[in-house]
Design an enzyme around this catalytic site. Structure first.
Site, PDB file in Angstrom:
ATOM      1  N   ASP A  36      37.928  64.123  38.750  1.00 34.12           N
ATOM      2  CA  ASP A  36      37.710  62.773  38.203  1.00 34.12           C
ATOM      3  C   ASP A  36      37.108  62.904  36.812  1.00 34.12           C
ATOM      4  O   ASP A  36      36.255  63.765  36.583  1.00 34.12           O
ATOM      5  CB  ASP A  36      36.749  62.004  39.139  1.00 34.12           C
ATOM      6  CG  ASP A  36      36.825  60.502  38.955  1.00 34.12           C
ATOM      7  OD1 ASP A  36      36.582  60.030  37.827  1.00 34.12           O
ATOM      8  OD2 ASP A  36      37.118  59.799  39.931  1.00 34.12           O
ATOM      9  N   THR A  40      36.149  55.208  35.216  1.00 35.44           N
ATOM     10  CA  THR A  40      35.703  54.006  35.941  1.00 35.44           C
ATOM     11  C   THR A  40      34.947  54.372  37.211  1.00 35.44           C
ATOM     12  O   THR A  40      34.452  53.495  37.909  1.00 35.44           O
ATOM     13  CB  THR A  40      36.891  53.095  36.332  1.00 35.44           C
ATOM     14  OG1 THR A  40      37.800  53.844  37.155  1.00 35.44           O
ATOM     15  CG2 THR A  40      37.615  52.576  35.107  1.00 35.44           C
ATOM     16  N   SER A  80      43.182  56.264  38.595  1.00 38.85           N
ATOM     17  CA  SER A  80      43.695  55.171  37.758  1.00 38.85           C
ATOM     18  C   SER A  80      42.638  54.077  37.717  1.00 38.85           C
ATOM     19  O   SER A  80      42.037  53.768  38.750  1.00 38.85           O
ATOM     20  CB  SER A  80      44.968  54.549  38.356  1.00 38.85           C
ATOM     21  OG  SER A  80      45.313  53.368  37.636  1.00 38.85           O
ATOM     22  N   ASN A 104      51.393  65.437  36.343  1.00 40.88           N
ATOM     23  CA  ASN A 104      50.581  66.639  36.558  1.00 40.88           C
ATOM     24  C   ASN A 104      50.210  66.818  38.031  1.00 40.88           C
ATOM     25  O   ASN A 104      50.206  67.944  38.545  1.00 40.88           O
ATOM     26  CB  ASN A 104      49.295  66.577  35.722  1.00 40.88           C
ATOM     27  CG  ASN A 104      49.566  66.784  34.243  1.00 40.88           C
ATOM     28  OD1 ASN A 104      50.565  67.385  33.865  1.00 40.88           O
ATOM     29  ND2 ASN A 104      48.684  66.271  33.396  1.00 40.88           N
ATOM     30  N   LYS A 110      53.796  70.529  43.767  1.00 45.14           N
ATOM     31  CA  LYS A 110      55.013  71.372  43.793  1.00 45.14           C
ATOM     32  C   LYS A 110      54.642  72.857  43.721  1.00 45.14           C
ATOM     33  O   LYS A 110      55.125  73.665  44.515  1.00 45.14           O
ATOM     34  CB  LYS A 110      55.907  70.971  42.621  1.00 45.14           C
ATOM     35  CG  LYS A 110      57.153  71.810  42.437  1.00 45.14           C
ATOM     36  CD  LYS A 110      58.058  71.156  41.398  1.00 45.14           C
ATOM     37  CE  LYS A 110      59.079  72.137  40.859  1.00 45.14           C
ATOM     38  NZ  LYS A 110      58.575  72.943  39.738  1.00 45.14           N
ATOM     39  N   TYR A 150      49.326  48.228  33.939  1.00 45.56           N
ATOM     40  CA  TYR A 150      49.002  48.750  35.275  1.00 45.56           C
ATOM     41  C   TYR A 150      50.242  48.709  36.166  1.00 45.56           C
ATOM     42  O   TYR A 150      50.608  49.715  36.787  1.00 45.56           O
ATOM     43  CB  TYR A 150      47.880  47.904  35.864  1.00 45.56           C
ATOM     44  CG  TYR A 150      47.391  48.306  37.244  1.00 45.56           C
ATOM     45  CD1 TYR A 150      46.728  49.511  37.448  1.00 45.56           C
ATOM     46  CD2 TYR A 150      47.572  47.461  38.339  1.00 45.56           C
ATOM     47  CE1 TYR A 150      46.249  49.863  38.703  1.00 45.56           C
ATOM     48  CE2 TYR A 150      47.097  47.797  39.596  1.00 45.56           C
ATOM     49  CZ  TYR A 150      46.433  49.004  39.778  1.00 45.56           C
ATOM     50  OH  TYR A 150      45.959  49.345  41.034  1.00 45.56           O
ATOM     51  N   ARG A 191      36.276  42.662  39.884  1.00 45.37           N
ATOM     52  CA  ARG A 191      37.120  42.225  41.000  1.00 45.37           C
ATOM     53  C   ARG A 191      36.385  41.141  41.774  1.00 45.37           C
ATOM     54  O   ARG A 191      35.163  41.056  41.763  1.00 45.37           O
ATOM     55  CB  ARG A 191      37.492  43.409  41.887  1.00 45.37           C
ATOM     56  CG  ARG A 191      38.532  44.288  41.216  1.00 45.37           C
ATOM     57  CD  ARG A 191      39.029  45.398  42.111  1.00 45.37           C
ATOM     58  NE  ARG A 191      38.233  46.599  42.003  1.00 45.37           N
ATOM     59  CZ  ARG A 191      38.643  47.807  42.400  1.00 45.37           C
ATOM     60  NH1 ARG A 191      39.832  47.955  42.937  1.00 45.37           N
ATOM     61  NH2 ARG A 191      37.872  48.859  42.272  1.00 45.37           N
TER      62      ARG A 191
HETATM   63  P1  NAD Z   1      38.112  53.165  41.003  1.00 45.09           P
HETATM   64  O1  NAD Z   1      38.130  52.754  39.568  1.00 45.09           O
HETATM   65  O2  NAD Z   1      36.827  53.046  41.746  1.00 45.09           O
HETATM   66  O3  NAD Z   1      38.613  54.652  41.162  1.00 45.09           O
HETATM   67  C1  NAD Z   1      39.561  55.242  40.304  1.00 45.09           C
HETATM   68  C2  NAD Z   1      39.023  56.609  39.907  1.00 45.09           C
HETATM   69  O4  NAD Z   1      39.985  57.280  39.082  1.00 45.09           O
HETATM   70  C3  NAD Z   1      37.733  56.511  39.084  1.00 45.09           C
HETATM   71  O5  NAD Z   1      36.736  57.337  39.649  1.00 45.09           O
HETATM   72  C4  NAD Z   1      38.145  56.985  37.687  1.00 45.09           C
HETATM   73  O6  NAD Z   1      37.099  57.574  36.970  1.00 45.09           O
HETATM   74  C5  NAD Z   1      39.286  57.937  38.024  1.00 45.09           C
HETATM   75  N1  NAD Z   1      40.227  58.164  36.919  1.00 45.09           N
HETATM   76  C6  NAD Z   1      40.883  57.225  36.187  1.00 45.09           C
HETATM   77  N2  NAD Z   1      41.650  57.817  35.248  1.00 45.09           N
HETATM   78  C7  NAD Z   1      41.481  59.170  35.409  1.00 45.09           C
HETATM   79  C8  NAD Z   1      42.008  60.315  34.750  1.00 45.09           C
HETATM   80  N3  NAD Z   1      42.862  60.205  33.719  1.00 45.09           N
HETATM   81  N4  NAD Z   1      41.624  61.543  35.173  1.00 45.09           N
HETATM   82  C9  NAD Z   1      40.768  61.683  36.211  1.00 45.09           C
HETATM   83  N5  NAD Z   1      40.230  60.635  36.872  1.00 45.09           N
HETATM   84  C10 NAD Z   1      40.583  59.383  36.469  1.00 45.09           C
HETATM   85  O7  NAD Z   1      39.277  52.328  41.732  1.00 45.09           O
HETATM   86  P2  NAD Z   1      39.703  52.303  43.262  1.00 45.09           P
HETATM   87  O8  NAD Z   1      39.629  50.913  43.730  1.00 45.09           O
HETATM   88  O9  NAD Z   1      39.011  53.367  44.027  1.00 45.09           O
HETATM   89  O10 NAD Z   1      41.249  52.656  43.141  1.00 45.09           O
HETATM   90  C11 NAD Z   1      41.746  53.949  43.453  1.00 45.09           C
HETATM   91  C12 NAD Z   1      43.264  53.939  43.437  1.00 45.09           C
HETATM   92  O11 NAD Z   1      43.772  53.005  44.382  1.00 45.09           O
HETATM   93  C13 NAD Z   1      43.850  53.548  42.084  1.00 45.09           C
HETATM   94  O12 NAD Z   1      44.983  54.375  41.821  1.00 45.09           O
HETATM   95  C14 NAD Z   1      44.279  52.112  42.284  1.00 45.09           C
HETATM   96  O13 NAD Z   1      45.367  51.777  41.465  1.00 45.09           O
HETATM   97  C15 NAD Z   1      44.658  52.105  43.761  1.00 45.09           C
HETATM   98  N6  NAD Z   1      44.534  50.749  44.329  1.00 45.09           N
HETATM   99  C16 NAD Z   1      43.308  50.240  44.672  1.00 45.09           C
HETATM  100  C17 NAD Z   1      43.233  48.963  45.196  1.00 45.09           C
HETATM  101  C18 NAD Z   1      41.927  48.366  45.662  1.00 45.09           C
HETATM  102  O14 NAD Z   1      41.921  47.243  46.175  1.00 45.09           O
HETATM  103  N7  NAD Z   1      40.807  49.041  45.560  1.00 45.09           N
HETATM  104  C19 NAD Z   1      44.393  48.184  45.339  1.00 45.09           C
HETATM  105  C20 NAD Z   1      45.605  48.730  44.946  1.00 45.09           C
HETATM  106  C21 NAD Z   1      45.665  50.025  44.458  1.00 45.09           C
HETATM  107  N1  UDP Z   2      39.019  35.946  40.534  1.00 44.42           N
HETATM  108  C1  UDP Z   2      38.200  34.849  40.410  1.00 44.42           C
HETATM  109  N2  UDP Z   2      36.945  35.018  39.895  1.00 44.42           N
HETATM  110  C2  UDP Z   2      36.457  36.231  39.526  1.00 44.42           C
HETATM  111  C3  UDP Z   2      37.284  37.361  39.663  1.00 44.42           C
HETATM  112  C4  UDP Z   2      38.566  37.186  40.171  1.00 44.42           C
HETATM  113  O1  UDP Z   2      38.585  33.723  40.751  1.00 44.42           O
HETATM  114  O2  UDP Z   2      35.296  36.295  39.065  1.00 44.42           O
HETATM  115  C5  UDP Z   2      40.365  35.767  41.088  1.00 44.42           C
HETATM  116  C6  UDP Z   2      41.488  36.393  40.256  1.00 44.42           C
HETATM  117  O3  UDP Z   2      41.926  35.490  39.263  1.00 44.42           O
HETATM  118  C7  UDP Z   2      42.539  36.663  41.315  1.00 44.42           C
HETATM  119  C8  UDP Z   2      41.715  36.971  42.573  1.00 44.42           C
HETATM  120  O4  UDP Z   2      40.415  36.439  42.332  1.00 44.42           O
HETATM  121  O5  UDP Z   2      43.316  35.507  41.545  1.00 44.42           O
HETATM  122  C9  UDP Z   2      41.589  38.449  42.876  1.00 44.42           C
HETATM  123  O6  UDP Z   2      41.178  39.090  41.689  1.00 44.42           O
HETATM  124  P1  UDP Z   2      40.790  40.629  41.613  1.00 44.42           P
HETATM  125  O7  UDP Z   2      40.323  40.883  40.218  1.00 44.42           O
HETATM  126  O8  UDP Z   2      39.869  40.974  42.716  1.00 44.42           O
HETATM  127  O9  UDP Z   2      42.129  41.451  41.869  1.00 44.42           O
HETATM  128  P2  UDP Z   2      43.704  41.148  41.839  1.00 44.42           P
HETATM  129  O10 UDP Z   2      44.042  40.768  43.221  1.00 44.42           O
HETATM  130  O11 UDP Z   2      44.002  40.028  40.879  1.00 44.42           O
HETATM  131  O12 UDP Z   2      44.271  42.434  41.406  1.00 44.42           O
END
Ligand code: NAD
Ligand code: UDP
Length: 315
Positions: A36, A40, A80, A104, A110, A150, A191
């Site tokens: 990591d 974020t 991400s 990567n 692989k 994204y 969020r």
């Molecule tokens: P998060 O931001 O807490 O975790 C993402 C982690 O990736 C962070 O620790 C960040 O530092 C690291 N990171 C980002 N870019 C990097 C890079 N170039 N090299 C190394 N590390 C890097 O977010 P999360 O909620 O834990 O999400 C994790 C994954 O799940 C993401 O890929 C996200 O798109 C996916 N996801 C999460 C949700 C959700 O509701 N939490 C929903 C859909 C998808």
């Molecule tokens: N949202 C909101 N108030 C906030 C943050 C988010 O009303 O302070 C709304 C946002 O517009 C979306 C939903 O809550 O419709 C979920 O947002 P989030 O950022 O959690 O993730 P998303 O589902 O949009 O990826």
């Protein structure tokens, strides 16, 4: 006594989901290597693992070549930015980690002969015209809008994952994650779950974007991790939705947070962000059939645990 059975690499392992995955894999007797760059994420999410001989942390950007001497059995690609606020502030790093970082991570899998799982997203469906969303829906994404960085990065990530599966025969999996919540989310990540809980616990107004009629379906983190673990251990290569189908409007969600925190906070309405999906609910028929998975944690229980977590962090 028992040595570990497998070695797992988690990119994004210091993030919200990656750190919960690390905990689960350690209980499954995996050796875990978290990579990591903390863009974020936060080491606080994994500090309880410091000193664990089966856990290693490497601070690295996975858009750079990943060199690991260790044998690896599983690569879980979670790196991400994930919150809309984060990826709007970090558009280029988001595109790079979805494209170069996924390339990567697939290359690592692989080289090592490891299985690979991509953490994809319900955002691949964009502002969906099909409801609930099943995996056969191709989505309604605006490629040039602010969320496109994204959504399109993840859609590219899915495409390159399938290419490595078809062309290089890598054992790949794709999970489309729907809104997930729980302890270790960042209070200020923007969020809706941490935003509303933080506001309610501080007595500030809850900031509803739009008229609050847009819907989301919230899954508790341990349920999500269980579905993802099952998917990695399966021999299924098509995308699978993992999420909780219990759908509610954002206004209903705000009302629930106000009720459960017993706050005197009010609701305040703000403009809806561009391309904010109007509805979102996973169709989880595929996960039920292929993985025998469905969520177990009721909203009220999961959200109370999350409120308790944030209670200690709001000053
Ligand atoms: P998060 O931001 O807490 O975790 C993402 C982690 O990736 C962070 O620790 C960040 O530092 C690291 N990171 C980002 N870019 C990097 C890079 N170039 N090299 C190394 N590390 C890097 O977010 P999360 O909620 O834990 O999400 C994790 C994954 O799940 C993401 O890929 C996200 O798109 C996916 N996801 C999460 C949700 C959700 O509701 N939490 C929903 C859909 C998808
Ligand atoms: N949202 C909101 N108030 C906030 C943050 C988010 O009303 O302070 C709304 C946002 O517009 C979306 C939903 O809550 O419709 C979920 O947002 P989030 O950022 O959690 O993730 P998303 O589902 O949009 O990826």
């Amino acid at each position: 006594m028992s040595a570990h059975l497998f070695t797992s690499v988690i990119t994004g392992g210091a993030g919200f989901l990656g750190s919960h995955l690390a905990d689960r894999l350690l209980t499954e007797r995996h050796k875990v290597i978290a990579i990591d760059n903390l863009i974020t994420g936060n080491v606080a999410n994994i500090q309880h693992l410091a000193g664990n001989k089966d856990f290693k942390f490497i601070c690295q950007d996975v858009t750079e070549y990943i060199f690991l001497p260790d044998p690896v059995n599983f690569v879980w690609h979670f790196a991400s930015p994930a919150s809309p606020i984060d990826y709007l502030e970090l558009p280029i790093p988001t595109l790079k980690v979805g494209a170069l970082g996924t390339h990567n991570s697939l290359g690592l899998a692989k080289n090592k002969g490891a299985a690979f799982l991509l953490a994809s997203t319900s955002e691949c469906y964009g502002d969906p015209l099909v409801h609930p969303q099943n995996e056969d829906y191709w989505g309604n994404v605006n490629p040039i809008g602010p969320r496109g960085v994204y959504d399109e990065a993840k859609r590219f990530a899915e495409a390159i994952t399938m290419a490595y599966h078809r062309y290089h025969q890598v054992n790949t999996k794709i999970v489309r994650i729907f809104n997930t919540y729980g302890p270790r989310m960042r209070l200020k990540d923007g969020r809706v779950v941490p935003a509303f809980i933080g506001q309610a616990l501080s007595g500030e107004p809850l900031t509803i974007f739009g008229d609050g009629s847009q819907t989301r379906s919230f899954c508790y983190v341990t349920d999500l991790i269980d579905g993802i673990y099952r998917l990695m251990m399966s021999d299924y290569h098509q995308p699978v939705n993992i999420g909780n189908p219990a759908e509610m409007t954002i206004q209903q969600f705000a009302e629930e947070i106000i009720r459960l925190t017993k706050t005197s906070s009010t609701m305040e309405f703000h403009p809806l962000p561009v391309d904010d999906p109007k509805v979102r609910q996973p169709d989880i028929s595929r996960a039920k059939k292929i993985l025998a998975w469905e969520p177990q944690i009721a909203f009220e229980k999961g959200i109370q645990t999350t409120i308790d977590f944030f209670q200690q962090r709001v000053s």
